[in-house]
Design an enzyme around this catalytic site. Structure first.
Site, short mmCIF file in Angstrom:
data_model
loop_
_atom_site.label_atom_id
_atom_site.label_comp_id
_atom_site.label_asym_id
_atom_site.label_seq_id
_atom_site.Cartn_x
_atom_site.Cartn_y
_atom_site.Cartn_z
N LYS A 34 0.78 -1.30 -0.06
CA LYS A 34 0.09 0.02 0.14
C LYS A 34 0.90 1.24 0.04
CE LYS A 34 -1.27 2.18 3.53
NZ LYS A 34 -1.80 2.69 4.58
N ASN A 35 1.88 1.35 0.76
CA ASN A 35 2.71 2.72 0.95
C ASN A 35 3.68 2.75 -0.26
OD1 ASN A 35 1.82 3.07 3.50
ND2 ASN A 35 3.33 1.86 4.71
N CYS A 128 -4.10 8.23 10.62
CA CYS A 128 -4.15 7.63 11.90
C CYS A 128 -3.71 8.52 12.82
CB CYS A 128 -3.26 6.49 11.85
SG CYS A 128 -3.61 5.13 10.85
N ARG A 133 2.48 14.00 12.07
CA ARG A 133 3.23 13.88 11.01
C ARG A 133 3.21 15.11 10.25
NH1 ARG A 133 1.73 7.67 9.15
NH2 ARG A 133 -0.33 8.37 10.16
N ASP A 316 6.26 0.51 12.03
CA ASP A 316 5.17 -0.07 11.54
C ASP A 316 5.05 -1.67 12.01
OD1 ASP A 316 3.86 2.09 10.51
OD2 ASP A 316 4.30 1.47 8.53
N ARG A 408 -7.65 -0.28 5.95
CA ARG A 408 -6.92 0.49 5.22
C ARG A 408 -5.67 0.14 4.88
NH1 ARG A 408 -5.22 4.36 8.69
NH2 ARG A 408 -4.34 5.56 6.73
#
Length: 431
Positions: A34-35, A128, A133, A316, A408
């Site tokens: 996803k990233n 999130c 960030r 993560d 997600r």
């Protein structure tokens, strides 16, 4: 006379119900990252030519990105794990709040829009609740490239007469800022040097895609990336890299559940700092051709880790590691250095019977004999993965609420776990 009114419909939400104790066995295929997929999707804004992305996971964040691309003027067609992105209407320069608020990565449209449209009006992002960030690294970098920035009514309003190459020393190796500036610099006039650049595999994957589109980029995988701007980028066919965090999550699940699993579509070189402590703790991990075999052989040893930017142990994976250490005999310390608010899962793990004490950036963990199933609530994506692992390893039944966070970032997580023998199901119940 009494007036009859309809009672409001009770809202229903998805949750996971888990009966713990099953040993994981079988094979699992890791989805595309996803990233990595998100910046690659937004990079298609840099050209009017058709772009094809393969191995794109079917996730909520990907769906939001597709809607954002369509709002900005692209046509997007999904064919299984393949996305075909082509020119639609004229490219617009406004990324609206109703889409950006759902996903922090939406701010990555800033670079491509400034490069193509010389303006970008992007809502301040959401995402999130794991800590600040900030987008100031993005903004500071673009100001060095000749962009005028005004923040008003929750929007970042950027304008330029044309992006100009610049020396950009990042105060912190931010993944998002590196990706955003990389995309803008690809079409800027002159040379851009990003110092203290992020080195994550997802950044490198974006760089490789841009190179295939005709961008001149040197220094990928290092902390200094040099981009010589070109006038135009072409269409591309690009395969997104496997999701290293999903792969790491299944490795830890195997360790927690005394598993014996085969993992397909995994790049071990992206996971060295997760694989090494797992092996040191006692999990067998070996590459067999195109696959990786992970097998629990004996009770694991407790082992502390410290998160940091790539190539260090990834933030993560911190929550998942903590869930594993909660049932591993011995004492250890997990130190979080990336996000200041990424211990939200600790209170939920305590509900399982974990023994964890927080002291600033440190979590002191004493492994317990077993966890007990309970009802728990997901606060963010990776915290959710930790709670699922805890539930799989616990005695009794666990109910995991707010699984939309998991949707997600994990593609069909419960289906993949179920295939490995986990007793997990998704149910739709009143909120």
């Amino acid at each position: 006379m009494a007036v009859m009114t309809e009672s409001p419909k009770e809202e229903k939400v998805d949750q996971f119900e888990i009966v713990g104790g099953a040993k994981l066995k079988g094979s699992v295929v890791i989805s595309g990252s996803k990233n990595a997929a998100l910046p690659c999707l937004f990079a298609t804004l840099l050209t009017d030519e058709e772009c094809v992305l393969d191995q794109v996971p079917d996730l909520a964040d990907i769906g939001t990105s597709i809607k954002l691309l369509e709002t900005l003027g692209k046509k997007v067609k999904r064919q299984g794990a393949r996305l075909v992105i082509s020119k639609g209407q004229s490219l617009t320069g406004v990324a609206p709040y109703e889409l950006v608020r759902r996903m922090r990565a939406s701010v990555l449209v800033m670079g491509p829009l400034l490069a193509r449209r010389k303006k970008a009006e992007v809502s301040m992002p959401g995402g999130c609740a794991i800590g600040a960030r900030p987008v100031n690294y993005h903004i500071d970098g673009f100001e060095r490239m000749g962009v005028t920035v005004r923040i008003h009514e929750g929007y970042v309003d950027c304008k330029t007469k044309g992006l100009i190459g610049a020396l950009i020393p990042l105060p912190y190796p931010s993944v998002g800022a590196t990706e955003n500036l990389l995309m803008g610099a690809a079409l800027a006039k002159g040379t851009t040097i990003i110092q203290n650049a992020a080195r994550e595999p997802e950044v490198v994957d974006l760089g490789h895609m841009l190179q295939k589109m005709g961008a001149s980029i040197q220094g990928l995988e290092t902390s200094e990336i040099v981009i010589q701007g070109v006038k135009k980028l072409a269409g591309v066919t690009h395969r997104v890299i496997p999701d290293r965090i999903e792969a790491g999550t299944f490795l830890i699940a195997a360790a927690a559940c005394k598993g014996d699993i085969i993992i397909e579509n995994i790049n071990l070189s992206h996971l060295e700092k997760v694989v090494q402590p797992l092996q040191k703790a006692g999990l067998l991990i070996e590459k067999k051709g195109e696959f990786v075999h992970a097998k629990w052989l004996k009770p694991l040893k407790s082992l502390g880790v410290q998160t940091d930017v790539y190539p260090a142990f990834p933030t993560d994976m911190q929550a998942q590691w903590m869930a594993l250490m909660s049932i591993t005999k011995g004492n250890c310390v997990v130190k979080e250095t990336v996000f200041e608010n990424r211990f939200l899962h600790v209170q939920e793990l305590l509900r399982f019977g974990a023994d964890i004490q927080l002291e600033g950036k440190n979590a002191k963990i004493r492994g317990v004999d077993h966890l007990s199933g309970c009802s728990c609530m997901v606060s963010d994506l990776r915290a959710g993965a930790a709670l699922v692992i805890a539930g799989l390893a616990a005695k009794g039944k666990t109910t995991v609420l707010r699984v939309y966070h998991l949707d997600r970032g994990y593609e069909r997580l419960e289906k993949k776990l179920e295939k490995l023998g986990a007793r997990i199901k998704r149910v739709n119940k009143p909120a």
